[in-house]
Design a protein around this motif. Sequence first.
Motif, PDB file in Angstrom:
ATOM      1  N   PHE A 136       0.854  -1.194   0.000  1.00 54.03           N
ATOM      2  CA  PHE A 136       0.000   0.000   0.000  1.00 54.03           C
ATOM      3  C   PHE A 136       0.886   1.238   0.000  1.00 54.03           C
ATOM      4  O   PHE A 136       2.072   1.174   0.345  1.00 54.03           O
ATOM      5  CB  PHE A 136      -0.963   0.014   1.197  1.00 54.03           C
ATOM      6  N   ASP A 157      -0.850   8.363   1.610  1.00 56.58           N
ATOM      7  CA  ASP A 157      -0.868   9.752   1.151  1.00 56.58           C
ATOM      8  C   ASP A 157      -0.211  10.642   2.209  1.00 56.58           C
ATOM      9  O   ASP A 157      -0.709  10.754   3.334  1.00 56.58           O
ATOM     10  CB  ASP A 157      -2.313  10.186   0.918  1.00 56.58           C
ATOM     11  N   TRP A 172       5.258   8.216  -6.002  1.00 53.92           N
ATOM     12  CA  TRP A 172       4.311   7.393  -5.251  1.00 53.92           C
ATOM     13  C   TRP A 172       2.976   8.101  -5.065  1.00 53.92           C
ATOM     14  O   TRP A 172       1.918   7.459  -5.024  1.00 53.92           O
ATOM     15  CB  TRP A 172       4.910   6.967  -3.916  1.00 53.92           C
ATOM     16  N   ILE A 231      -1.066   6.839  -6.641  1.00 50.82           N
ATOM     17  CA  ILE A 231      -2.352   6.753  -5.938  1.00 50.82           C
ATOM     18  C   ILE A 231      -3.222   7.986  -6.162  1.00 50.82           C
ATOM     19  O   ILE A 231      -4.264   8.144  -5.518  1.00 50.82           O
ATOM     20  CB  ILE A 231      -2.153   6.520  -4.427  1.00 50.82           C
ATOM     21  N   GLY A 242       3.467  10.499  -1.743  1.00 51.47           N
ATOM     22  CA  GLY A 242       3.132   9.255  -1.068  1.00 51.47           C
ATOM     23  C   GLY A 242       4.363   8.559  -0.526  1.00 51.47           C
ATOM     24  O   GLY A 242       5.500   8.870  -0.903  1.00 51.47           O
ATOM     25  N   LEU A 257     -10.161   3.532   1.192  1.00 53.00           N
ATOM     26  CA  LEU A 257      -9.258   3.582   0.045  1.00 53.00           C
ATOM     27  C   LEU A 257      -9.222   4.983  -0.555  1.00 53.00           C
ATOM     28  O   LEU A 257     -10.242   5.680  -0.576  1.00 53.00           O
ATOM     29  CB  LEU A 257      -9.684   2.564  -1.015  1.00 53.00           C
ATOM     30  N   VAL A 258      -8.051   5.386  -1.048  1.00 55.01           N
ATOM     31  CA  VAL A 258      -7.916   6.687  -1.701  1.00 55.01           C
ATOM     32  C   VAL A 258      -8.648   6.649  -3.027  1.00 55.01           C
ATOM     33  O   VAL A 258      -8.496   5.698  -3.806  1.00 55.01           O
ATOM     34  CB  VAL A 258      -6.430   7.020  -1.923  1.00 55.01           C
TER      35      VAL A 258
END
Length: 230
Positions: A159, A162, A203, A207, A212, A229-230
């Motif tokens: 994962f 953020d 990163w 996402i 990230g 979840l983003v």
Amino acid sequence: MQLDVLVIAPHPDDAELGMAGAILKFKAEGLRVGVLDLTSGEPTPFGSLEKRAAETAAATEILGLDWRENLGLPNRSLEPTLAAREQLATVFRRVRPRWLFAPYWEDAHPDHLAATQLVDAARFWSKLSKTEMPGAPFHPERIYNYYCVHLKMAIQPAFVLDISDHWEEKAASIACYHSQFVEGRSQASPTFLEKLRDEASYWGKVIGTKYGEPFTSREPIGLASMQSLV
């Protein structure tokens, strides 16, 4: 002392490099966060024990940590010995963290590899009864792994977190380690910090955010809801 999160770093600056953004995010969410540096990180070409201690104190203030200690194990020759395992397990029983964050288990740096082995083993030992270790038995719920590796790897994280709101503070915490990332390094663009920013931007792009940080785990990660979840 009971922590929500304990980050185990082979050397002072590894926690900042690998997951200062996550640390700052956790603190903003009201979690109690600590860092345990396993070694002093010295000697280095431009550092000293005194410099590294001052740099670590400055970075700690920026991160707003609830707790930070150094286990005093040997730099450059860190090994997952039984004695070191007991020292680390004793810390787990004392600060009782819910989540552990350890270095990724593949690396060119032997200290990083030893650190991850120590965390895995000490997590198990910390729950033992009928032992001479001080403190009540305790078993941290999870181990997550952050990336601070000395290999050019195309990693596949489990994962990405953020950290868009915390990049500037992360950069400031890393910049505290002047002896490691400024002295003796070329300041031609891209500088070391600029490269780290570009990695965080990559990163974030993955996402759909600005910045990230990647993480993984040996164990499956469960979700209570898809809403997170983003």
